[in-house]
Design an enzyme around this catalytic site. Structure first.
Site, PDB file in Angstrom:
ATOM      1  N   ASP A 142      13.467  16.010 -18.415  1.00 14.45           N
ATOM      2  CA  ASP A 142      14.223  14.761 -18.392  1.00 14.45           C
ATOM      3  C   ASP A 142      13.781  13.974 -17.157  1.00 14.45           C
ATOM      4  O   ASP A 142      13.960  14.431 -16.029  1.00 14.45           O
ATOM      5  CB  ASP A 142      15.726  15.091 -18.324  1.00 14.45           C
ATOM      6  CG  ASP A 142      16.588  13.843 -18.416  1.00 14.45           C
ATOM      7  OD1 ASP A 142      16.045  12.746 -18.594  1.00 14.45           O
ATOM      8  OD2 ASP A 142      17.823  14.001 -18.292  1.00 14.45           O
ATOM      9  N   ASP A 174      12.420   9.254 -22.395  1.00 15.02           N
ATOM     10  CA  ASP A 174      12.211   9.996 -21.142  1.00 15.02           C
ATOM     11  C   ASP A 174      12.663  11.449 -21.202  1.00 15.02           C
ATOM     12  O   ASP A 174      12.868  12.065 -20.169  1.00 15.02           O
ATOM     13  CB  ASP A 174      12.932   9.284 -19.997  1.00 15.02           C
ATOM     14  CG  ASP A 174      14.432   9.490 -20.043  1.00 15.02           C
ATOM     15  OD1 ASP A 174      14.988   9.502 -21.152  1.00 15.02           O
ATOM     16  OD2 ASP A 174      15.032   9.655 -18.970  1.00 15.02           O
ATOM     17  N   GLU A 175      12.796  11.985 -22.393  1.00 12.89           N
ATOM     18  CA  GLU A 175      13.347  13.326 -22.525  1.00 12.89           C
ATOM     19  C   GLU A 175      12.675  14.048 -23.672  1.00 12.89           C
ATOM     20  O   GLU A 175      12.476  13.463 -24.731  1.00 12.89           O
ATOM     21  CB  GLU A 175      14.816  13.197 -22.916  1.00 12.89           C
ATOM     22  CG  GLU A 175      15.815  13.810 -21.992  1.00 12.89           C
ATOM     23  CD  GLU A 175      17.202  13.674 -22.599  1.00 12.89           C
ATOM     24  OE1 GLU A 175      17.676  14.654 -23.165  1.00 12.89           O
ATOM     25  OE2 GLU A 175      17.771  12.580 -22.531  1.00 12.89           O
TER      26      GLU A 175
END
Ligand SMILES: [Mg+2]
Length: 383
Positions: free
Chosen positions: A7, A102-103
């Protein structure tokens, strides 16, 4: 421990701070429109100390944190960084399940060394993107995701295979997937506050509140999660297109756009570990007639020179008869993995002779054309 959850830390805000050094160390709030309405999309850690968090109205964030820099959201830029983030992950394993820009989850496969991969990935993200990520390593997705959240930012938390249950016992029940505010209230009413409390409950007791999900929720609380990391379906085609601000009948301009797109498509193919068999050009005319022309190569191709060569030939085949073009698109399809055999059976326009990486250097004339062509809209897609 073969499952990783990565993350990126305060992703949008961190990108803004990276690209504007004068904002580093200052509270930065990304979100809203230029008029300053809307909600917070991301807040830097400096802003979070003032109580600002995502999904909060911008107006409230302004009241809480007057010194903050407020920046409008720039999704295309964040998406570009996200592509590079995923490309880094792909070097370790093809089994990647992105959850958002973003993960992502990674499955390293049997025998994968989670802690070692996590350390290397964090290092690559810092050195190549100048950003930080928090990583959780565990034997399943649920534990890995909880772990990545425990020491943000720039965290690395490894949950040993046999210690999942005790590791999470003291966390609030809200951290369990599927337990929202109502589920949390239901559990609190029954004196269940911590994951450890939930782990000891007979799932049947929760059935009135959670129905069929009660077993799954208790299993998660016990650190048990059998869901596999499910890679995103591989793209079947990648494309780029542009709508000009003013319709054009300048064929060189069209060729210039095709060349530009070919470079971008090569980069995207490389990042996805793919090659393409088919190149398709789409031209939409001023009267909205749409013409497409395709050519399929005997062997899969990858380089911008090859893609541009085919695409420009196809543009050359279209008889425009003086009609103006409003949109140009270039698509590659018939995608195969880069492991597939390749042989160079093409002859190229010598003017497109490449630089040392085999990427054609853009004609100075084309470059000038590109710069002189304002576009209305530019998009890309992968399907
Ligand atoms: Mg994040």
């Amino acid at each position: 421990m073969r499952i990783l959850h990565l993350d990126m830390d305060a992703f949008f805000a961190a990108i803004e701070q990276r690209d504007r050094p004068e904002w580093r160390g200052r509270p930065v709030v990304v979100g809203g429109d230029r008029g300053g309405r809307g909600v917070v999309s991301a807040a830097s850690y400096e802003a979070r100390r003032f109580g600002v968090h995502s999904a909060m109205p911008i107006a409230q964030a302004r009241r809480l944190c007057p010194p903050a820099v407020f920046v409008p959201v720039d999704v295309p830029r964040y998406r570009e960084v996200s592509r590079r983030f995923l490309a880094i992950l792909r070097r370790w394993t093809p089994i990647i399940e992105p959850l958002s820009l973003d993960e992502a989850f990674l499955d390293l496969g049997p025998g994968g060394d989670g802690p070692q991969a996590a350390t290397a990935l964090k290092r690559a993200i810092v050195s190549e993107l100048s950003l930080t990520a928090s990583v959780g390593v565990a034997c399943n997705k649920f534990l890995a995701k909880l772990a990545s959240d425990l020491e943000k930012p720039d965290g690395l938390v490894v949950i040993p295979g046999d210690r999942g249950r005790e590791f999470i016992a003291s966390l609030p029940v809200r951290k369990v997937w599927g337990i929202g505010p109502r589920g949390e209230a239901y559990l609190h009413d029954r004196g269940i506050y911590r994951i450890g409390d939930l782990a000891r409950v007979d799932p049947d007791i929760l059935r009135p509140g959670f129905g069929r999900r009660s077993l799954e929720i208790v299993q998660l609380a016990r650190g048990i999660d059998h869901r596999p990391v499910e890679p995103a379906q591989p793209a079947r085609s990648l494309s780029e297109e542009v709508t000009f601000a003013a319709d054009t009948r300048d064929r060189d301009a069209l060729l210039a756009v095709v060349e530009q797109f070919a470079r971008s498509l090569e980069e995207r193919l490389r990042e996805s570990g793919l090659k393409a068999r088919t190149v398709t050009v789409k031209l939409r005319l001023a009267d909205f007639t749409t013409l497409t022309r395709s050519r399929t190569s005997a062997v899969p191709i990858l380089s911008a020179a090859q893609i541009a060569g085919l695409g420009q030939d196809l543009v050359g085949q279209v008889a425009l008869g003086g009609r103006r073009v409003r949109l140009v698109g270039l698509r590659v399809s018939g995608l195969v993995s880069q492991g597939a055999p390749e042989q160079l059976t093409f002859s190229f326009d010598p003017a497109l002779a490449g630089d040392e990486r085999g990427i054609p250097t853009m004609h100075a004339e084309y470059k000038r054309k590109m710069q002189s062509l304002p576009f209305l809209w530019q998009g890309r897609s992968g399907r």
